[in-house]
Design a protein around this motif. Structure first.
Motif, mmCIF file in Angstrom:
data_model
loop_
_atom_site.group_PDB
_atom_site.id
_atom_site.type_symbol
_atom_site.label_atom_id
_atom_site.label_comp_id
_atom_site.label_asym_id
_atom_site.label_seq_id
_atom_site.Cartn_x
_atom_site.Cartn_y
_atom_site.Cartn_z
ATOM 1 N N MET A 1 -6.416 -14.501 17.626
ATOM 2 C CA MET A 1 -5.741 -13.279 17.249
ATOM 3 C C MET A 1 -6.590 -12.087 17.664
ATOM 4 O O MET A 1 -7.811 -12.155 17.701
ATOM 5 C CB MET A 1 -5.506 -13.237 15.745
ATOM 6 C CG MET A 1 -4.455 -14.226 15.292
ATOM 7 S SD MET A 1 -3.673 -13.941 13.722
ATOM 8 C CE MET A 1 -4.967 -13.642 12.596
ATOM 9 N N SER A 2 -5.901 -10.984 17.898
ATOM 10 C CA SER A 2 -6.623 -9.795 18.333
ATOM 11 C C SER A 2 -7.217 -9.072 17.125
ATOM 12 O O SER A 2 -6.782 -9.237 15.990
ATOM 13 C CB SER A 2 -5.687 -8.870 19.109
ATOM 14 O OG SER A 2 -4.710 -8.350 18.247
ATOM 15 N N ALA A 3 -8.188 -8.242 17.410
ATOM 16 C CA ALA A 3 -8.870 -7.496 16.353
ATOM 17 C C ALA A 3 -7.923 -6.484 15.706
ATOM 18 O O ALA A 3 -8.002 -6.230 14.501
ATOM 19 C CB ALA A 3 -10.093 -6.792 16.929
ATOM 20 N N GLU A 4 -7.013 -5.915 16.508
ATOM 21 C CA GLU A 4 -6.059 -4.941 15.952
ATOM 22 C C GLU A 4 -5.112 -5.589 14.951
ATOM 23 O O GLU A 4 -4.781 -5.012 13.917
ATOM 24 C CB GLU A 4 -5.250 -4.278 17.076
ATOM 25 C CG GLU A 4 -6.050 -3.361 17.965
ATOM 26 C CD GLU A 4 -6.694 -4.100 19.124
ATOM 27 O OE1 GLU A 4 -6.428 -5.314 19.301
ATOM 28 O OE2 GLU A 4 -7.474 -3.471 19.853
ATOM 29 N N LEU A 5 -4.674 -6.802 15.241
ATOM 30 C CA LEU A 5 -3.774 -7.517 14.344
ATOM 31 C C LEU A 5 -4.474 -7.866 13.032
ATOM 32 O O LEU A 5 -3.895 -7.729 11.947
ATOM 33 C CB LEU A 5 -3.234 -8.774 15.019
ATOM 34 C CG LEU A 5 -2.200 -9.571 14.235
ATOM 35 C CD1 LEU A 5 -0.974 -8.724 13.955
ATOM 36 C CD2 LEU A 5 -1.815 -10.812 14.993
ATOM 37 N N ILE A 6 -5.712 -8.275 13.119
ATOM 38 C CA ILE A 6 -6.478 -8.596 11.908
ATOM 39 C C ILE A 6 -6.705 -7.332 11.081
ATOM 40 O O ILE A 6 -6.552 -7.344 9.854
ATOM 41 C CB ILE A 6 -7.819 -9.261 12.288
ATOM 42 C CG1 ILE A 6 -7.553 -10.626 12.921
ATOM 43 C CG2 ILE A 6 -8.731 -9.391 11.074
ATOM 44 C CD1 ILE A 6 -8.773 -11.281 13.506
ATOM 45 N N LEU A 7 -7.043 -6.228 11.752
ATOM 46 C CA LEU A 7 -7.253 -4.969 11.051
ATOM 47 C C LEU A 7 -5.959 -4.487 10.387
ATOM 48 O O LEU A 7 -5.964 -4.061 9.232
ATOM 49 C CB LEU A 7 -7.779 -3.910 12.019
ATOM 50 C CG LEU A 7 -8.041 -2.527 11.421
ATOM 51 C CD1 LEU A 7 -9.136 -2.610 10.363
ATOM 52 C CD2 LEU A 7 -8.390 -1.543 12.501
ATOM 53 N N SER A 9 -3.422 -6.307 9.422
ATOM 54 C CA SER A 9 -3.133 -7.202 8.304
ATOM 55 C C SER A 9 -4.013 -6.878 7.098
ATOM 56 O O SER A 9 -3.537 -6.872 5.957
ATOM 57 C CB SER A 9 -3.349 -8.662 8.715
ATOM 58 O OG SER A 9 -2.506 -8.993 9.790
ATOM 59 N N ALA A 10 -5.285 -6.615 7.348
ATOM 60 C CA ALA A 10 -6.192 -6.277 6.250
ATOM 61 C C ALA A 10 -5.777 -4.965 5.579
ATOM 62 O O ALA A 10 -5.793 -4.851 4.348
ATOM 63 C CB ALA A 10 -7.628 -6.188 6.771
ATOM 64 N N ILE A 11 -5.388 -3.983 6.371
ATOM 65 C CA ILE A 11 -4.943 -2.704 5.805
ATOM 66 C C ILE A 11 -3.663 -2.903 5.006
ATOM 67 O O ILE A 11 -3.507 -2.367 3.905
ATOM 68 C CB ILE A 11 -4.751 -1.658 6.921
ATOM 69 C CG1 ILE A 11 -6.114 -1.262 7.497
ATOM 70 C CG2 ILE A 11 -4.004 -0.427 6.420
ATOM 71 C CD1 ILE A 11 -6.037 -0.361 8.703
ATOM 72 N N PHE A 12 -2.725 -3.688 5.513
ATOM 73 C CA PHE A 12 -1.466 -3.959 4.820
ATOM 74 C C PHE A 12 -1.722 -4.644 3.480
ATOM 75 O O PHE A 12 -1.149 -4.272 2.448
ATOM 76 C CB PHE A 12 -0.574 -4.826 5.713
ATOM 77 C CG PHE A 12 0.780 -5.076 5.147
ATOM 78 C CD1 PHE A 12 1.740 -4.076 5.104
ATOM 79 C CD2 PHE A 12 1.102 -6.328 4.655
ATOM 80 C CE1 PHE A 12 2.983 -4.315 4.580
ATOM 81 C CE2 PHE A 12 2.344 -6.578 4.124
ATOM 82 C CZ PHE A 12 3.296 -5.569 4.087
ATOM 83 N N ILE A 13 -2.595 -5.629 3.461
ATOM 84 C CA ILE A 13 -2.925 -6.341 2.222
ATOM 85 C C ILE A 13 -3.658 -5.413 1.256
ATOM 86 O O ILE A 13 -3.391 -5.409 0.050
ATOM 87 C CB ILE A 13 -3.752 -7.602 2.537
ATOM 88 C CG1 ILE A 13 -2.870 -8.624 3.259
ATOM 89 C CG2 ILE A 13 -4.347 -8.212 1.277
ATOM 90 C CD1 ILE A 13 -3.616 -9.817 3.816
ATOM 91 N N ALA A 14 -4.579 -4.579 1.763
ATOM 92 C CA ALA A 14 -5.308 -3.652 0.900
ATOM 93 C C ALA A 14 -4.366 -2.640 0.254
ATOM 94 O O ALA A 14 -4.496 -2.339 -0.938
ATOM 95 C CB ALA A 14 -6.391 -2.927 1.716
ATOM 96 N N ILE A 15 -3.412 -2.132 1.008
ATOM 97 C CA ILE A 15 -2.439 -1.189 0.436
ATOM 98 C C ILE A 15 -1.615 -1.871 -0.638
ATOM 99 O O ILE A 15 -1.357 -1.305 -1.701
ATOM 100 C CB ILE A 15 -1.555 -0.594 1.550
ATOM 101 C CG1 ILE A 15 -2.368 0.362 2.411
ATOM 102 C CG2 ILE A 15 -0.341 0.131 0.957
ATOM 103 C CD1 ILE A 15 -1.640 0.872 3.632
ATOM 104 N N GLY A 16 -1.206 -3.110 -0.403
ATOM 105 C CA GLY A 16 -0.450 -3.856 -1.408
ATOM 106 C C GLY A 16 -1.243 -4.078 -2.684
ATOM 107 O O GLY A 16 -0.724 -3.916 -3.789
ATOM 108 N N VAL A 17 -2.515 -4.424 -2.540
ATOM 109 C CA VAL A 17 -3.361 -4.653 -3.717
ATOM 110 C C VAL A 17 -3.586 -3.345 -4.471
ATOM 111 O O VAL A 17 -3.516 -3.305 -5.706
ATOM 112 C CB VAL A 17 -4.701 -5.298 -3.291
ATOM 113 C CG1 VAL A 17 -5.704 -5.294 -4.426
ATOM 114 C CG2 VAL A 17 -4.466 -6.715 -2.790
ATOM 115 N N ILE A 18 -3.832 -2.256 -3.740
ATOM 116 C CA ILE A 18 -4.052 -0.961 -4.387
ATOM 117 C C ILE A 18 -2.806 -0.519 -5.145
ATOM 118 O O ILE A 18 -2.890 -0.041 -6.283
ATOM 119 C CB ILE A 18 -4.485 0.096 -3.343
ATOM 120 C CG1 ILE A 18 -5.901 -0.202 -2.858
ATOM 121 C CG2 ILE A 18 -4.398 1.503 -3.906
ATOM 122 C CD1 ILE A 18 -6.341 0.642 -1.686
ATOM 123 N N LEU A 19 -1.640 -0.693 -4.550
ATOM 124 C CA LEU A 19 -0.402 -0.322 -5.233
ATOM 125 C C LEU A 19 -0.185 -1.161 -6.487
ATOM 126 O O LEU A 19 0.227 -0.645 -7.531
ATOM 127 C CB LEU A 19 0.791 -0.457 -4.290
ATOM 128 C CG LEU A 19 0.954 0.639 -3.254
ATOM 129 C CD1 LEU A 19 2.101 0.318 -2.307
ATOM 130 C CD2 LEU A 19 1.175 1.976 -3.913
#
Length: 120
Positions: A1-7, A9-19
């Motif tokens: 997987m590319s680094a952009e896809l991992i980044l 995904s991590a941002i998407f999961i972090a936003i979900g956890v913060i919400l």
């Protein structure tokens, strides 16, 4: 997987956890109102005891005025681009705008003759 896809995904999961955390915190930190009677009371525009019932009918005049307002308000949206480009459009653009405003004026006369703007 590319680094952009991992980044991403991590941002998407972090936003979900913060919400989720923020929603949980508002449940515990926010004001608690245990009185369900007060919670279910009607409150409209500062009036705690409403007058009348919800089955009252409104006059059709309210709707006619609202539709007329929308009709003549939308025409202003068409006049702004014309006003910006009036020099580039020349005499032909001026003539076309006079036709447009004339049609709107005929519509206003029609509404006035139907007495949609007069209240009884």
């Amino acid at each position: 997987m590319s680094a952009e896809l991992i980044l991403a995904s991590a941002i998407f999961i972090a936003i979900g956890v913060i919400l989720a955390v923020v929603f949980m915190l508002t449940k515990f930190i926010g004001p608690q109102n245990k009185d369900s009677v007060m919670k279910n009371n009607v409150y409209e525009s500062g009036v705690t005891n409403p007058v009348g019932t919800t089955n009252n009918r409104f006059s059709v005049k309210f709707y006619l005025v609202a539709i007329s307002f929308l009709l003549f308000d939308v025409e202003v949206i068409f006049m702004f681009p014309w006003a910006v480009n009036v020099v580039d459009l020349g005499v032909a653009g001026l003539f076309k705008m006079f036709i447009f405003m004339g049609l709107l004026f005929i519509g206003l006369i029609y509404i006035y003759k139907k007495k949609a703007l007069s209240w009884d």
